[in-house]
Design an enzyme around this catalytic site. Structure first.
Site, short mmCIF file in Angstrom:
data_model
loop_
_atom_site.label_atom_id
_atom_site.label_comp_id
_atom_site.label_asym_id
_atom_site.label_seq_id
_atom_site.Cartn_x
_atom_site.Cartn_y
_atom_site.Cartn_z
N HIS A 626 -7.81 -19.67 6.65
CA HIS A 626 -8.17 -18.28 6.67
C HIS A 626 -9.53 -18.07 6.70
CE1 HIS A 626 -6.50 -14.07 6.48
NE2 HIS A 626 -7.24 -14.08 5.18
N CYS A 774 -4.21 14.69 -10.11
CA CYS A 774 -3.63 14.29 -11.18
C CYS A 774 -2.64 13.32 -10.90
CB CYS A 774 -2.91 15.65 -11.76
SG CYS A 774 -3.78 16.93 -11.71
N MET A 775 -1.74 13.07 -11.71
CA MET A 775 -0.69 11.89 -11.69
C MET A 775 0.40 12.05 -10.53
SD MET A 775 2.16 10.41 -14.11
CE MET A 775 1.00 9.85 -15.31
N ASP A 776 0.93 13.62 -10.24
CA ASP A 776 1.93 13.97 -9.17
C ASP A 776 1.47 14.99 -8.57
OD1 ASP A 776 3.96 12.18 -10.56
OD2 ASP A 776 3.80 13.84 -12.10
C1 LIG Z 1 -2.81 -10.85 5.01
C2 LIG Z 1 -3.33 -12.11 5.83
C3 LIG Z 1 -3.49 -12.22 7.14
C4 LIG Z 1 -3.34 -10.92 8.04
O1 LIG Z 1 -4.61 -10.38 7.75
P1 LIG Z 1 -5.17 -9.00 8.58
O2 LIG Z 1 -6.52 -8.92 8.50
O3 LIG Z 1 -4.45 -7.95 8.03
O4 LIG Z 1 -4.75 -9.06 10.00
C5 LIG Z 1 -3.57 -13.27 7.67
N1 LIG Z 1 -3.50 -14.34 7.07
C6 LIG Z 1 -3.41 -14.58 5.76
C7 LIG Z 1 -3.58 -15.86 5.05
C8 LIG Z 1 -3.09 -13.51 5.05
O5 LIG Z 1 -2.99 -13.42 3.64
#
Ligand SMILES: *Cc1c(COP(=O)(O)O)cnc(C)c1O
Length: 833
Positions: A626, A774-776
């Site tokens: 990621h 507020c809450m609701d």
């Molecule tokens: C949430 C997530 C995505 C998607 O990311 P976006 O920015 O919403 O496109 C891709 N890979 C992993 C591991 C994620 O947790």
């Protein structure tokens, strides 16, 4: 009757193989394998589009009993017609052209008036209104919904039956050359050109060119109806062959128009008066709607009906009965875990078939229920009609039927044979008297009734308990966004879609269902429970679970959910669990710089031998990483280093395993910014939900979610008084109007919007938050917004109030606002498809 043996000559195709029964009639045209309801008599036409290729589904359809195929790609019956011994194949140069020829031939069998409608706006409404106005005199075949494309028009025309006395079809185009093709299919005898706007300008050099192209629909009509005040339409009409009668109307006293109209206010401001001069007489009509587009649409109809000689008094009577046209199918959450598919759009057979198809595509467990009134305008004798209704109900697996009306009730026997649980009511009141929430539980309910049955009351009965705040999720916008990202992918790159966190707040089953229908490759959720829920609702796509806890491994096995494994501890636990039976394949998370979850590069020395050792019991489906800064240019070189590290690590992994794995790294902004790094798969998240997080193409996506609430109460706040808890709404030196809204932080409306930071839209204008959220509830200042009423709708976010802007105001990101919308807020799913 069209039979398979006619097809080669009709389409200019080659007969590759005759079916077992070449003389069998072609009864149904099928273009989408997912819509297959009945195999017998079905001709599958394999079309190719930017996102799909129909040829791919030939084997599956053969298995399901389809025997007639029209294809334009010879190689799809790979090596072996012998694989399809009972099927007939015709190979044509172009399947779409062939489909249009088949429809044109069908159309030519009917010697009845056919109205063709085109123009930039109003086609569907004019078509529907014309049908409403003419239905007392004619049995009408018309395009279902707005089926007006190169594919939709042939399908619409195919619905013509011998009993019909009139056809009304709309035609829409986006490029040059398309209208002549549609004209050959529709073969209109009468035409209506509604108007010319700027939509679809891209395909044309000028407005005049666009007008001339659209006008081609009418080259063969006897009479063309149009508004003389649209000068480009008029100029193009002048170019038609002299044989074509031109019948125009005008509001500007153009002396060459046959009908002159002057509009004035009526007693009711919502019902203007139209003074109409025609053939030396003046008639005054009360129009049922006051907005400009409706007035124009109604006047097109008035012109055509006057020309047909309908007496003015009768025309007036029918005009006042015109109903607004609901353009879309809505799916609403209702009492007792039920969903309502609200489709009061039309109720002929083709419309019922489409709506039942939508019902059948809901994968939710539980009953499929149909609430149906008498069908009108079918063009069939009642016995035959309800026989067909029964057949549709059977094909689409309807499990419960509540039928309303005297006609349908007379055919109880037919319907009871098709639907085990069928109940009959004389009229809508009888149904409402019987109605009790306890009669319904965990069902998907299609509500479909002719207008005069007033089924709005039935829908309202189901929704009575609903809190004033709803999140409207536009499924068409979602598909638009999906296709936008798909178009950026290389042909072999797969697509995983993130539906974690309740599909970013949008409702996971509905979104997952749509994604399955649109054939994405993978779904991903954060926790095992979310995956279990999707399976419980019938989702069968592969699902990756990003953070499964060890005590949920048995569920992974039971529901076939594939875990992401990111640490030695998780891996060992999973290997342990695998000793008691095979487990789903895993996805290895590699940490290349996010520093959240995953194996580091240095871990590989220990990891790879472990994986090798258990290769017999543990399959690695994919490897992923990621990016920490995919959305920001300033992190580009870091992102590139991450990608390079990932490639290195994945290569070692594949070498150790002795086979390739699916490699994926990109999220939504990554797809935009690193097209060269798509690898084998990408992971689409926020982009699907309408937020372009890379900021490269902000106008490309459509807003998917609109959060709306209602005004519970209005108050006048005298000068010097404060509002709400802690008296935080600062006192002002003038009187103010304050509206209390039915949304608060418990619904997901962030408290940081308090005291003027946030605003909502009421009656098209911004109204700032006053005092603390507020809450609701929360309060807004509507002093500057005219005519606010209790019960008015307030838009909290949506197209007019974009998430990006709101997020910036409170220093957060759109992701948080979307996912914060509480589950107690009902979701309403809308779609025009
Ligand atoms: C949430 C997530 C995505 C998607 O990311 P976006 O920015 O919403 O496109 C891709 N890979 C992993 C591991 C994620 O947790």
């Amino acid at each position: 009757m069209l039979t398979f043996s006619h097809l080669p000559a009709l389409t200019g195709g080659t007969l590759l193989q005759a079916p077992a029964d070449a003389a069998a009639p072609v009864l149904h045209l099928l273009l989408d394998s997912r819509r297959m309801a009945q195999a017998a008599g079905t001709l599958f036409v394999a079309l190719r589009g930017p996102h799909h290729d129909g040829h791919q589904y030939v084997p599956e359809l053969y298995q399901r009993g389809v025997r007639l195929f029209l294809i334009d790609k010879a190689e799809i019956v790979p090596g072996a017609l012998a694989n399809y011994p009972e099927a007939g194949f015709v190979l044509v140069p172009d399947s779409l052209v062939a489909l249009q020829r088949i429809a044109a031939e069908h159309r030519a069998r009917f010697d009845i008036p056919v109205v063709g409608i085109t123009g930039s706006n109003g086609k569907t409404i004019v078509k529907e209104w014309l049908a409403q106005l003419l239905s007392p005199d004619e049995l009408i075949c018309r395009s279902p919904r707005s089926y007006n494309s190169q594919v939709g028009v042939p399908l619409s025309v195919w619905e013509l039956r011998p009993a019909h006395t009139l056809g009304i079809f709309e035609a829409g185009i986006s490029e040059r050359g398309e209208m002549a093709r549609l004209a050959r299919v529709v073969q209109p005898t009468l035409g209506i050109f509604t108007n010319l706007g700027s939509a679809h300008d891209a395909g044309f050099n000028s407005h005049a060119e666009k007008a001339a192209e659209k006008m081609q629909l009418f080259a063969g009509v006897d009479t063309l109806f149009y508004c003389r005040d649209h000068t480009e339409v008029h100029a193009a009409a002048e170019q038609l062959p002299a044989r074509v009668q031109r019948f125009s109307w005008s509001r500007r006293s153009a002396t060459d128009a046959q009908v002159q109209v002057q509009l004035g206010p009526g007693a009711d401001p919502q019902q203007p008066l139209a003074q109409v001069q025609y053939l030396g007489q003046t008639h005054t009509f009360t129009l049922p709607f006051a907005d400009e587009p409706s007035v124009e649409n109604a006047l097109h109809c008035v012109a055509l009906l006057l020309w047909r000689g309908l007496p003015a008094a009768e025309l007036q009577r029918r005009l006042l009965r015109l109903q607004p046209v609901a353009m879309r199918l809505e799916m609403k959450q209702a009492i007792h875990d039920c969903y309502i598919l609200d489709d009061t759009y039309n109720n002929d057979l083709a419309g019922l078939d489409l709506a039942l198809d939508a019902l059948r595509r809901q994968p939710r467990r539980g009953r499929r229920t149909l609430i149906l009134s008498d069908l009108l305008e079918s063009g069939l004798p009642a016995a035959e009609l309800y026989q067909q209704v029964a057949q549709l109900a059977r094909q689409h697996n309807v499990q419960r039927l509540l039928a309303v009306g005297s006609e349908i009730s007379q055919h109880q026997g037919l319907l009871q044979a098709a639907v085990a649980d069928a109940q009959f009511f004389a009229d809508t009141d009888a149904l409402l008297n019987w109605f009790h929430p306890d009669h319904f539980r965990h069902e998907t309910i299609l509500v479909k009734g002719a207008r005069r049955f007033g089924f709005e009351q039935v829908v309202a009965a189901f929704q009575r308990k609903i809190h004033g705040t709803v999140l409207e999720v536009n499924l068409d916008a979602l598909v638009h966004n999906l296709n936008y990202y798909r178009a950026r992918l290389q042909p072999n790159t797969r697509l995983m879609v993130m539906v974690k966190a309740f599909a970013y707040g949008s409702g996971s089953y509905e979104v997952a269902n749509l994604l399955e229908f649109h054939r994405v490759d993978y779904l991903a959720v954060a926790y095992t429970d979310e995956g279990v829920q999707l399976r419980e609702h019938g989702i069968s796509l592969p699902i990756m679970v990003m953070n499964p806890s060890p005590d949920s491994f048995a569920l992974l096995r039971q529901y076939h959910l594939e875990p992401e494994i990111y640490s030695f501890a998780r891996l060992r636990e999973y290997l342990m669990a695998a000793q008691s039976g095979p487990l789903p394949p895993i996805h290895l998370k590699l940490d290349t710089g996010m520093r959240r979850l995953g194996f580091d590069e240095a871990d590989l020395d220990e990891l790879l031998p472990l994986l090798q050792q258990h290769a017999g019991t543990l399959r690695v489906a994919s490897a992923l990483t990621h990016l920490a800064g995919a959305d920001e240019e300033q992190h580009n070189s870091f992102s590139h280093r991450q990608l390079a590290a990932f490639q290195r690590m994945a290569a070692r992994l594949e070498a150790a395993l002795g086979h390739a794995v699916i490699k994926h790294a990109l999220n939504s902004p990554g797809i935009m910014r690193f097209p060269e790094a798509q690898l084998d798969m990408v992971r689409l998240g926020i982009g699907l939900y309408g937020v372009e997080a890379a900021g490269l193409d902000p106008a490309a996506l459509r807003a998917v979610s609109t959060l709306r609430t209602t005004v519970s109460q209005l108050k006048t706040l005298p000068a010097g008084e404060t509002v709400g808890y802690g008296r935080r709404g600062e006192a002002a030196d003038h009187n103010r109007r304050i509206a209390t809204l039915a949304i608060g932080y418990a619904d997901g409306y962030d408290r940081r919007f308090s005291r003027g930071v946030g605003a909502v839209i009421i009656r098209g204008q911004r109204a700032p938050i006053i005092g603390n959220v507020c809450m609701d509830m929360c309060m807004v200042d509507v002093t500057e917004v005219p005519d606010v009423q209790e019960g008015d709708t307030a838009v909290v976010f949506g197209d007019e109030l974009p998430l990006n802007e709101l997020a910036a105001r409170i220093g957060t990101i759109p992701y948080e606002l979307l996912t914060n919308v509480s589950e107690r807020v009902k979701r309403v799913f809308i779609s025009e498809q």
